[in-house]
Design a protein around this motif. Structure first.
Motif, PDB file in Angstrom:
ATOM      1  N   SER A  56     -62.338  57.451  57.311  1.00 26.80           N
ATOM      2  CA  SER A  56     -63.432  57.931  58.147  1.00 26.80           C
ATOM      3  C   SER A  56     -64.746  57.494  57.517  1.00 26.80           C
ATOM      4  CB  SER A  56     -63.382  59.456  58.285  1.00 26.80           C
ATOM      5  OG  SER A  56     -64.414  59.916  59.139  1.00 26.80           O
ATOM      6  N   ASP A  58     -69.007  57.305  57.966  1.00 24.62           N
ATOM      7  CA  ASP A  58     -70.243  57.662  58.658  1.00 24.62           C
ATOM      8  C   ASP A  58     -71.108  56.417  58.810  1.00 24.62           C
ATOM      9  OD1 ASP A  58     -69.487  60.284  58.776  1.00 24.62           O
ATOM     10  OD2 ASP A  58     -70.628  60.893  57.005  1.00 24.62           O
ATOM     11  N   LEU A 193     -77.630  59.806  60.347  1.00 26.57           N
ATOM     12  CA  LEU A 193     -76.288  59.625  60.882  1.00 26.57           C
ATOM     13  C   LEU A 193     -76.381  59.193  62.341  1.00 26.57           C
ATOM     14  CD1 LEU A 193     -73.191  59.901  60.586  1.00 26.57           C
ATOM     15  CD2 LEU A 193     -73.448  62.280  61.323  1.00 26.57           C
ATOM     16  N   THR A 196     -69.750  58.110  63.874  1.00 27.30           N
ATOM     17  CA  THR A 196     -68.657  58.081  62.902  1.00 27.30           C
ATOM     18  C   THR A 196     -67.544  57.200  63.443  1.00 27.30           C
ATOM     19  OG1 THR A 196     -69.190  60.321  62.174  1.00 27.30           O
ATOM     20  CG2 THR A 196     -67.026  59.468  61.585  1.00 27.30           C
ATOM     21  N   ASP A 198     -63.516  56.407  62.895  1.00 29.64           N
ATOM     22  CA  ASP A 198     -62.298  56.930  62.288  1.00 29.64           C
ATOM     23  C   ASP A 198     -61.151  55.958  62.531  1.00 29.64           C
ATOM     24  OD1 ASP A 198     -63.463  59.360  61.444  1.00 29.64           O
ATOM     25  OD2 ASP A 198     -63.275  60.160  63.473  1.00 29.64           O
TER      26      ASP A 198
END
Length: 405
Positions: A56, A58, A193, A196, A198
């Protein structure tokens, strides 16, 4: 005379009627028995785990600027290096131009300093230049070269920052929801941020086991190579996932808050149907245990101290045997001590059996009763524990015709 004969006959009839018949002993009760055969079973634990992404990352804004646009589609799969966002590059381009100009000036200064130093080196043997002037020329050359290297590094840094204006996926995976909308100032003082990514193929399955169970299983004499580390995933709807996970991490530290040991498995997810964060039931195979017996749960009795079974022993006499049960598995008890190969364990009709009493044993099958035994078809085997390939036990030898009567 006739009267005397009639009286004698009547007396005989009365004596015959008054004599009671001899009582008939009841037949021994019929019980269903299962002949014990040692087998190898998988040591399994049913636990609860949670799916987590394999990786994962960011995605953050690494340079300050205004977010111009989002390039990817939220929730889509992206490859490593794919463009995700664009930040206004104008300020970064200006910084690169300034750094390039400073580098050009440093290059010119370095060239001039090198020429002066070369002339000083040529004049030094002829004594037309002092030693001090020679040292100054050489020092200026070195300083100019150092300034040029610093200018080159500044230019390279400006180029890198300009590249960060195009925000790319650091890993391959599924890109999540956009966290900042277009027009927002990002990267000002902190790495904002943006989204994300994954990686969900494969997935991690994180679960835990109590320290007591973990120590007990580690102490067992198990065959670790035969299917050990295989983990089956039971989905929330009760279906077993078509892909099996493999145990890849086993912690050696007990969590003081929970008293459990953390474990982890890797689960292939090629179709990406499973998503991180889902709780699942898992069936972990930790090895194979040989030389044990599988006894139906209905046959195992307990008193205040021990577990025991009733066995049809020599002469069909009921014998009480104390056993050691390891665990329940697939509707049966795994018994490691107390039984011997060939023991006929009474499974059905247990209330009729008493220690030292004689019984009539008949073969037991899961769908039969002692009064109507159902024999399995020729060549049929008992249900096996998953992963063992061996049956729990074989039925006892068929009873004789006299016994069935």
């Amino acid at each position: 005379m006739n009267r005397f004969l009639c009286s004698a006959v009547l007396a005989v009839v009365l004596v015959a009627c008054s004599a009671s018949p001899e009582p008939v002993a009841p037949a021994p009760p019929k019980v269903g028995v299962l002949t014990m055969v040692p087998t190898t079973v998988a040591v399994q634990q049913e636990l609860v785990g949670r799916l987590a992404p394999f990786r994962s990352a960011d995605v953050r804004a690494r340079v300050p600027g205004v977010l111009e646009r989002r390039v990817y589609r939220e929730g889509s799969d992206v490859a490593e290096g794919d463009e995700l966002f664009r930040i206004d590059p104008a300020q970064l381009q200006a910084a690169l131009g300034s750094a390039s100009g400073a580098e050009a000036q440093a290059r010119a200064n370095a060239a001039n300093a090198k020429s002066a130093a070369d002339r000083a080196r040529q004049l030094a043997p002829t004594s037309f230049i002092s030693r001090s002037d020679l040292d100054n020329a050489l020092a200026a050359e070195r300083s100019a070269e150092a300034a040029l290297q610093a200018a080159r590094a500044a230019t390279r840094s400006a180029q890198i920052n300009l590249g960060y204006a195009t925000v790319r996926a650091p890993i391959a995976g599924r890109a999540g929801k956009q966290q900042v909308t277009e027009g927002a100032l990002v990267g000002q003082g902190e790495a904002t941020l943006l989204t994300t990514v994954d990686q969900i193929d494969p997935l991690y399955v994180n679960f835990s086991m109590s320290a007591e169970d973990f120590s007990r299983i580690r102490a067992m004499p198990l065959e670790r190579d035969a299917g050990a580390g295989r983990v089956e995933i039971v989905l929330p709807d009760g279906r077993v996932h078509d892909q099996s996970a493999t145990l890849d991490f086993s912690g050696d530290v007990v969590d003081p808050a929970t008293g459990a040991v953390q474990l982890r498995a890797i689960l292939p997810n090629p179709e990406r149907r499973l998503l991180p964060g889902v709780y699942v039931t898992l069936r972990a195979t930790l090895g194979q245990q040989a030389g044990v017996f599988l006894v139906p749960q209905a046959a195992v009795l307990r008193d205040a101290n021990t577990a025991y079974v009733l066995v049809a022993g020599e002469g069909d006499k009921v014998v009480r045997k104390v056993i050691r049960t390891e665990r329940a598995q697939a509707g049966q008890w795994v018994v490691s001590e107390g039984l011997a190969p060939g023991d006929r364990v009474i499974v059905s009709g247990v209330p009729k059996a008493r220690p030292d009493a004689v019984v009539t044993p008949v073969p037991w099958t899961p769908d039969a009763t002692p009064d109507s035994p159902a024999r399995p078809p020729a060549g049929a085997a008992q249900a096996a524990i998953p992963g063992t390939g061996t049956g729990a036990a074989t039925p006892a030898a068929p009873a004789s015709n006299d016994d069935r009567d």
